[in-house]
Design a protein around this motif. Structure first.
Motif: not given
Length: 153
Positions: A111-116
């Motif tokens: 989620a962090i990688s996807a900026q979610d």
């Protein structure tokens, strides 16, 4: 036996102490000072540094715990109740840790990688709850380990 007990205690101190610091000191400060993107990124990076130590602790706790169990008591059948309590609770803690590592932590990193950020925060909340449970169990295990021979027959 002295090597086994020393490694066993040091492993427990690293794991339980790390959870205590994270839950009681770092968590409230991070929650009060950082916005979700920075907060979840801080936790990802913190866990990336802490979790290898937990892996080492888990392995050492298993190896040294069973080494002492068989060396001192000749196996489970002859071990006192407090040793069974430590073993059972330790295995529960390890199962919770494995779940944290392979499920919510992995999903939080994604989620962090996807900026979610909402999803990263949700996963961090799951991790926080599970670490809180593990911390309580860990403190009980420390109490049983240190006083169990005197408290539990």
């Amino acid at each position: 036996m002295s090597i086994a007990i020393t490694l066993h205690v040091l492993s427990a101190v690293i794991w339980v102490g790390g959870m205590f610091f994270a839950y009681m000191a770092l968590r409230p400060v991070a929650a009060s000072l950082l916005e979700p993107p920075m907060r979840t990124t801080l936790w990802r990076d913190t866990f990336n540094r802490f979790f290898p130590w937990v892996w080492a602790a888990v392995i050492l706790l298993l190896v040294t715990g069973y080494w002492m169990l068989f060396k001192k008591f000749g196996g489970m059948a002859h071990a006192p109740l407090y040793v069974h309590v430590m073993n059972g609770l330790g295995l529960v803690m390890m199962a919770i840790y494995l779940h944290v590592f392979f499920a919510p932590f992995r999903r939080m990193k994604q989620a962090i990688s996807a900026q979610d950020w909402p999803e990263a925060g949700r996963r961090l909340g799951q991790i926080r709850m599970l670490i809180g449970i593990n911390l309580i169990i860990g403190l009980v295990v420390v109490a049983v380990a240190s006083g169990g021979a005197y408290l539990i027959v």
